[in-house]
Design a protein around this motif. Structure first.
Motif, PDB file in Angstrom:
ATOM      1  N   ALA A   1       0.822  -1.212   0.000  1.00  0.00           N
ATOM      2  CA  ALA A   1       0.000   0.000   0.000  1.00  0.00           C
ATOM      3  C   ALA A   1       0.859   1.266   0.000  1.00  0.00           C
ATOM      4  CB  ALA A   1      -0.936  -0.007   1.203  1.00  0.00           C
ATOM      5  N   GLY A   2       2.185   1.096  -0.079  1.00  0.00           N
ATOM      6  CA  GLY A   2       3.078   2.247  -0.161  1.00  0.00           C
ATOM      7  C   GLY A   2       3.649   2.718   1.160  1.00  0.00           C
ATOM      8  N   MET A   3       3.405   1.993   2.221  1.00  0.00           N
ATOM      9  CA  MET A   3       3.947   2.377   3.528  1.00  0.00           C
ATOM     10  C   MET A   3       5.338   1.782   3.709  1.00  0.00           C
ATOM     11  SD  MET A   3       0.744   1.922   6.075  1.00  0.00           S
ATOM     12  CE  MET A   3      -0.894   2.402   5.596  1.00  0.00           C
ATOM     13  N   THR A   4       6.082   2.373   4.613  1.00  0.00           N
ATOM     14  CA  THR A   4       7.406   1.863   4.970  1.00  0.00           C
ATOM     15  C   THR A   4       7.338   1.330   6.391  1.00  0.00           C
ATOM     16  OG1 THR A   4       8.465   3.522   3.580  1.00  0.00           O
ATOM     17  CG2 THR A   4       9.839   2.472   5.254  1.00  0.00           C
ATOM     18  N   VAL A   5       7.642   0.059   6.567  1.00  0.00           N
ATOM     19  CA  VAL A   5       7.642  -0.542   7.901  1.00  0.00           C
ATOM     20  C   VAL A   5       8.908  -0.079   8.619  1.00  0.00           C
ATOM     21  CG1 VAL A   5       7.735  -2.699   9.217  1.00  0.00           C
ATOM     22  CG2 VAL A   5       6.239  -2.511   7.188  1.00  0.00           C
ATOM     23  N   LEU A   6       8.719   0.556   9.766  1.00  0.00           N
ATOM     24  CA  LEU A   6       9.835   1.076  10.559  1.00  0.00           C
ATOM     25  C   LEU A   6      10.248   0.125  11.674  1.00  0.00           C
ATOM     26  CD1 LEU A   6       8.567   4.756  10.951  1.00  0.00           C
ATOM     27  CD2 LEU A   6      10.192   3.865   9.259  1.00  0.00           C
ATOM     28  N   ALA A   7       9.276  -0.589  12.229  1.00  0.00           N
ATOM     29  CA  ALA A   7       9.566  -1.496  13.348  1.00  0.00           C
ATOM     30  C   ALA A   7       8.504  -2.580  13.399  1.00  0.00           C
ATOM     31  CB  ALA A   7       9.589  -0.727  14.670  1.00  0.00           C
ATOM     32  N   ARG A   8       8.939  -3.751  13.866  1.00  0.00           N
ATOM     33  CA  ARG A   8       8.012  -4.860  14.110  1.00  0.00           C
ATOM     34  C   ARG A   8       8.252  -5.364  15.516  1.00  0.00           C
ATOM     35  NH1 ARG A   8       7.682  -8.984   9.169  1.00  0.00           N
ATOM     36  NH2 ARG A   8       6.343  -9.964  10.701  1.00  0.00           N
ATOM     37  N   ASN A   9       7.171  -5.668  16.201  1.00  0.00           N
ATOM     38  CA  ASN A   9       7.222  -6.197  17.567  1.00  0.00           C
ATOM     39  C   ASN A   9       8.045  -5.300  18.496  1.00  0.00           C
ATOM     40  OD1 ASN A   9       7.421  -9.001  15.663  1.00  0.00           O
ATOM     41  ND2 ASN A   9       5.664  -8.708  16.986  1.00  0.00           N
ATOM     42  N   TRP A  10       7.783  -3.985  18.421  1.00  0.00           N
ATOM     43  CA  TRP A  10       8.483  -3.025  19.272  1.00  0.00           C
ATOM     44  C   TRP A  10       7.930  -3.114  20.685  1.00  0.00           C
ATOM     45  CZ3 TRP A  10       6.937   1.334  22.051  1.00  0.00           C
ATOM     46  CH2 TRP A  10       7.989   2.118  22.543  1.00  0.00           C
ATOM     47  N   ARG A  11       8.808  -3.373  21.626  1.00  0.00           N
ATOM     48  CA  ARG A  11       8.410  -3.543  23.022  1.00  0.00           C
ATOM     49  C   ARG A  11       8.755  -2.306  23.834  1.00  0.00           C
ATOM     50  NH1 ARG A  11       6.150  -7.847  24.106  1.00  0.00           N
ATOM     51  NH2 ARG A  11       6.249  -7.554  26.332  1.00  0.00           N
ATOM     52  N   ALA A  12       7.840  -1.974  24.724  1.00  0.00           N
ATOM     53  CA  ALA A  12       8.040  -0.876  25.663  1.00  0.00           C
ATOM     54  C   ALA A  12       8.107  -1.475  27.064  1.00  0.00           C
ATOM     55  CB  ALA A  12       6.911   0.138  25.550  1.00  0.00           C
ATOM     56  N   GLY A  13       9.179  -2.209  27.302  1.00  0.00           N
ATOM     57  CA  GLY A  13       9.325  -2.868  28.595  1.00  0.00           C
ATOM     58  C   GLY A  13       8.159  -3.809  28.847  1.00  0.00           C
ATOM     59  N   ARG A  14       7.599  -3.711  30.036  1.00  0.00           N
ATOM     60  CA  ARG A  14       6.452  -4.562  30.386  1.00  0.00           C
ATOM     61  C   ARG A  14       5.119  -3.902  30.026  1.00  0.00           C
ATOM     62  NH1 ARG A  14       8.980  -6.633  35.962  1.00  0.00           N
ATOM     63  NH2 ARG A  14      10.081  -8.403  35.075  1.00  0.00           N
ATOM     64  N   THR A  15       5.186  -2.686  29.505  1.00  0.00           N
ATOM     65  CA  THR A  15       3.978  -1.938  29.169  1.00  0.00           C
ATOM     66  C   THR A  15       3.212  -2.581  28.030  1.00  0.00           C
ATOM     67  OG1 THR A  15       5.103   0.066  29.849  1.00  0.00           O
ATOM     68  CG2 THR A  15       3.106   0.342  28.567  1.00  0.00           C
ATOM     69  N   GLY A  16       3.919  -3.133  27.066  1.00  0.00           N
ATOM     70  CA  GLY A  16       3.247  -3.763  25.936  1.00  0.00           C
ATOM     71  C   GLY A  16       4.101  -3.753  24.691  1.00  0.00           C
ATOM     72  N   GLU A  17       3.462  -4.106  23.597  1.00  0.00           N
ATOM     73  CA  GLU A  17       4.160  -4.264  22.332  1.00  0.00           C
ATOM     74  C   GLU A  17       3.314  -3.684  21.200  1.00  0.00           C
ATOM     75  OE1 GLU A  17       6.203  -8.097  21.061  1.00  0.00           O
ATOM     76  OE2 GLU A  17       4.351  -8.153  19.893  1.00  0.00           O
ATOM     77  N   LEU A  18       3.996  -3.070  20.250  1.00  0.00           N
ATOM     78  CA  LEU A  18       3.355  -2.633  19.015  1.00  0.00           C
ATOM     79  C   LEU A  18       3.727  -3.634  17.941  1.00  0.00           C
ATOM     80  CD1 LEU A  18       4.097   1.206  19.153  1.00  0.00           C
ATOM     81  CD2 LEU A  18       1.970   0.022  19.751  1.00  0.00           C
ATOM     82  N   ASP A  19       2.719  -4.198  17.271  1.00  0.00           N
ATOM     83  CA  ASP A  19       2.991  -5.219  16.264  1.00  0.00           C
ATOM     84  C   ASP A  19       3.798  -4.653  15.100  1.00  0.00           C
ATOM     85  OD1 ASP A  19       1.597  -7.142  17.720  1.00  0.00           O
ATOM     86  OD2 ASP A  19      -0.294  -6.678  16.710  1.00  0.00           O
ATOM     87  N   ILE A  20       3.315  -3.540  14.530  1.00  0.00           N
ATOM     88  CA  ILE A  20       4.011  -2.908  13.402  1.00  0.00           C
ATOM     89  C   ILE A  20       3.914  -1.401  13.558  1.00  0.00           C
ATOM     90  CG2 ILE A  20       4.037  -2.551  10.891  1.00  0.00           C
ATOM     91  CD1 ILE A  20       2.816  -5.337  10.571  1.00  0.00           C
ATOM     92  N   VAL A  21       5.026  -0.716  13.325  1.00  0.00           N
ATOM     93  CA  VAL A  21       5.042   0.736  13.225  1.00  0.00           C
ATOM     94  C   VAL A  21       5.512   1.046  11.810  1.00  0.00           C
ATOM     95  CG1 VAL A  21       5.994   2.903  14.110  1.00  0.00           C
ATOM     96  CG2 VAL A  21       5.624   0.968  15.676  1.00  0.00           C
ATOM     97  N   ALA A  22       4.744   1.888  11.116  1.00  0.00           N
ATOM     98  CA  ALA A  22       5.062   2.196   9.721  1.00  0.00           C
ATOM     99  C   ALA A  22       4.938   3.700   9.478  1.00  0.00           C
ATOM    100  CB  ALA A  22       4.111   1.436   8.793  1.00  0.00           C
ATOM    101  N   ARG A  23       5.485   4.122   8.348  1.00  0.00           N
ATOM    102  CA  ARG A  23       5.332   5.506   7.897  1.00  0.00           C
ATOM    103  C   ARG A  23       4.429   5.482   6.674  1.00  0.00           C
ATOM    104  NH1 ARG A  23       7.501  10.097   8.954  1.00  0.00           N
ATOM    105  NH2 ARG A  23       9.287   9.278  10.068  1.00  0.00           N
ATOM    106  N   ASP A  24       3.408   6.345   6.710  1.00  0.00           N
ATOM    107  CA  ASP A  24       2.496   6.512   5.582  1.00  0.00           C
ATOM    108  C   ASP A  24       2.530   7.983   5.207  1.00  0.00           C
ATOM    109  OD1 ASP A  24       0.556   6.243   3.647  1.00  0.00           O
ATOM    110  OD2 ASP A  24      -1.108   6.012   5.056  1.00  0.00           O
ATOM    111  N   GLY A  25       3.348   8.317   4.208  1.00  0.00           N
ATOM    112  CA  GLY A  25       3.555   9.720   3.877  1.00  0.00           C
ATOM    113  C   GLY A  25       4.240  10.416   5.034  1.00  0.00           C
TER     114      GLY A  25
END
Length: 125
Positions: A22-46
């Motif tokens: 879809a034209g996005m750039t994946v910046l991170a996968r499974n980004w963890r913030a300690g015990r707070t939680g995890e982001l599955d995917i972080v991407a840039r869209d424009g």
């Protein structure tokens, strides 16, 4: 890795491919913030950062109950946690971009037979 973990990773791989297509750039996968939680995917869209929650569900066959739709997994509590994690990611990576931060959902439905269905819903929270 157990079967559930393997299914989740497969779903995240399909989701990352969908976002890239879809034209996005994946910046991170499974980004963890300690015990707070995890982001599955972080991407840039424009000029926006997109935090993407990925939910993978397996079909149980025509004769059984249908898929539980992945969108049902985004409860108000889950949405609030995703917003908090997104804010933390942005703070740790140079601040909010001009386009702001958006939270998307990619639902991956794996039928017993046939190709997976990948659905991308923008701005769920």
């Amino acid at each position: 890795m157990n079967a559930r973990g393997a299914m989740g990773k497969y779903g995240e791989d399909l989701a990352a491919r969908r976002l890239t297509d879809a034209g996005m750039t994946v910046l991170a996968r499974n980004w963890r913030a300690g015990r707070t939680g995890e982001l599955d995917i972080v991407a840039r869209d424009g000029d926006a950062i997109v935090v993407c929650e990925v939910k993978t569900r397996r079909g149980r066959g025509e004769e059984h109950a249908p898929f539980e739709h992945p969108m049902g997994a985004i409860t108000p509590i889950k949405a609030r946690r995703l917003r908090q994690l997104a804010q933390r990611w942005v703070q740790e990576h140079g601040g909010a971009p001009p386009g702001g931060v958006r939270i998307d959902l990619v639902g991956v439905l794996l039928p017993e037979r046939g190709a997976p269905r990948v659905e991308h819903v923008r701005g769920v929270s």
